[in-house]
Structures are given as C-alpha cells and as structure tokens.
Design a protein around this motif. Structure first.
Motif, short mmCIF file in Angstrom:
data_model
loop_
_atom_site.label_atom_id
_atom_site.label_comp_id
_atom_site.label_asym_id
_atom_site.label_seq_id
_atom_site.Cartn_x
_atom_site.Cartn_y
_atom_site.Cartn_z
N GLN A 1 0.65 -1.15 -0.01
CA GLN A 1 -0.02 0.07 0.09
C GLN A 1 0.98 1.13 0.13
OE1 GLN A 1 -2.67 -0.05 3.15
NE2 GLN A 1 -3.67 -1.89 2.62
N GLN A 2 1.99 1.13 0.70
CA GLN A 2 2.87 2.35 0.81
C GLN A 2 3.45 2.49 -0.53
OE1 GLN A 2 6.46 2.09 3.13
NE2 GLN A 2 6.26 4.37 3.74
N ALA A 3 3.94 1.73 -1.23
CA ALA A 3 4.52 1.71 -2.42
C ALA A 3 3.56 2.21 -3.55
CB ALA A 3 5.24 0.24 -3.07
N THR A 4 2.23 2.00 -3.36
CA THR A 4 1.47 2.35 -4.38
C THR A 4 0.71 3.76 -4.06
OG1 THR A 4 -0.56 1.03 -3.46
CG2 THR A 4 0.81 0.22 -5.44
N GLY A 5 1.02 4.07 -2.81
CA GLY A 5 0.49 5.70 -2.17
C GLY A 5 -0.85 5.34 -1.76
N GLN A 6 -1.47 4.12 -1.28
CA GLN A 6 -2.68 4.16 -0.85
C GLN A 6 -2.80 3.78 0.47
OE1 GLN A 6 -3.88 0.58 -2.86
NE2 GLN A 6 -4.23 1.68 -4.86
N ILE A 7 -1.59 3.88 1.50
CA ILE A 7 -1.61 3.70 2.79
C ILE A 7 -2.27 5.02 3.38
CG2 ILE A 7 0.60 4.54 3.15
CD1 ILE A 7 1.04 2.30 5.25
N GLU A 8 -3.05 4.60 4.62
CA GLU A 8 -3.86 5.75 5.00
C GLU A 8 -3.20 5.66 6.68
OE1 GLU A 8 -8.12 5.04 5.54
OE2 GLU A 8 -8.18 4.86 3.45
N ASN A 9 -2.86 4.66 7.36
CA ASN A 9 -2.56 4.78 8.59
C ASN A 9 -0.93 4.32 8.30
OD1 ASN A 9 -1.87 5.00 11.22
ND2 ASN A 9 -3.31 3.42 11.72
N THR A 10 0.00 5.12 8.45
CA THR A 10 1.35 5.01 8.30
C THR A 10 2.00 4.30 9.59
OG1 THR A 10 2.21 7.03 8.87
CG2 THR A 10 1.90 6.53 6.52
N ALA A 11 1.43 4.74 10.75
CA ALA A 11 1.68 4.46 12.03
C ALA A 11 1.72 2.89 12.16
CB ALA A 11 1.02 5.26 13.12
N ARG A 12 0.85 2.50 11.50
CA ARG A 12 0.37 0.97 11.76
C ARG A 12 1.50 0.08 11.14
NH1 ARG A 12 -1.72 -2.67 14.40
NH2 ARG A 12 -2.33 -4.66 13.24
N MET A 13 2.43 0.59 10.22
CA MET A 13 3.61 -0.04 9.78
C MET A 13 4.71 -0.43 10.75
SD MET A 13 4.61 1.51 6.15
CE MET A 13 5.95 0.12 5.95
N ARG A 14 4.80 0.48 11.78
CA ARG A 14 5.57 0.48 13.04
C ARG A 14 5.12 -0.47 14.02
NH1 ARG A 14 7.56 5.51 16.51
NH2 ARG A 14 9.11 4.47 17.94
N GLN A 15 3.86 -0.48 13.99
CA GLN A 15 3.19 -1.25 15.10
C GLN A 15 3.17 -2.57 14.70
OE1 GLN A 15 -0.98 -0.09 15.43
NE2 GLN A 15 -0.89 -0.46 17.72
N VAL A 16 3.10 -2.79 13.52
CA VAL A 16 3.13 -4.34 13.03
C VAL A 16 4.49 -4.86 13.20
CG1 VAL A 16 2.90 -5.76 10.98
CG2 VAL A 16 1.00 -4.20 11.65
N LYS A 17 5.30 -4.16 12.78
CA LYS A 17 6.70 -4.60 12.90
C LYS A 17 7.20 -4.88 14.20
CE LYS A 17 9.15 -1.34 10.59
NZ LYS A 17 10.13 -0.62 10.11
N ARG A 18 6.69 -4.09 15.33
CA ARG A 18 7.10 -4.17 16.77
C ARG A 18 6.16 -5.36 17.15
NH1 ARG A 18 8.18 1.51 19.83
NH2 ARG A 18 9.96 1.96 18.35
N ASP A 19 5.19 -5.60 16.88
CA ASP A 19 4.30 -6.95 17.25
C ASP A 19 4.87 -8.09 16.78
OD1 ASP A 19 2.49 -5.11 18.83
OD2 ASP A 19 0.82 -5.35 17.09
#
Length: 67
Positions: free
Chosen positions: A31-49
């Motif tokens: 989603q980030q690569a295609t510019g469709q991501i809405e909640n960028t903080a979720r990426m960090r949260q998922v990596k940490r989880d």
C-alpha cells in the motif's frame, strides 16, 4: 498486543500470529509503494508486534531447552 498476552499462548498460536503479522506487513508495504496507505503508524506497530512475538517464541524455546 502485549507480551503478557503472548506468553499465555502456545507456540503454534504464536507462529500463526507471526504469519498473520508478516502478511499484514507485506500488504502495508504494498500500500505504501502504491501510495494508498492511510495509517502509516500501523507499519511501525506491526513490525514491533512481530518482533515481540519472535521474542516470546525464543523465550519459550530457551525455556524448553533448559528443561
């Protein structure tokens, strides 16, 4: 998702959670690569989880090896 919750799960459940988190991380990167991501903080949260799940899995493996 906190470590206390994860320690109460079995290793098989943790592996399933890890798989789901890795799939979600892939989808978020896509989603980030295609510019469709809405909640960028979720990426960090998922990596940490995912890292948290791996840590608990390693703790359980070390505990099993010590017994």
């Amino acid at each position: 998702m906190n470590a206390q919750e994860l320690r109460g799960k079995t290793p098989d459940q943790l592996r399933e959670d890890l798989s789901a988190l890795k799939k979600e991380a892939f989808n978020l990167r896509f989603q980030q690569a295609t510019g469709q991501i809405e909640n960028t903080a979720r990426m960090r949260q998922v990596k940490r989880d995912a890292a948290r799940v791996l840590t608990v899995l390693n703790e359980k493996a070390a505990q099993a090896a010590a017994e």
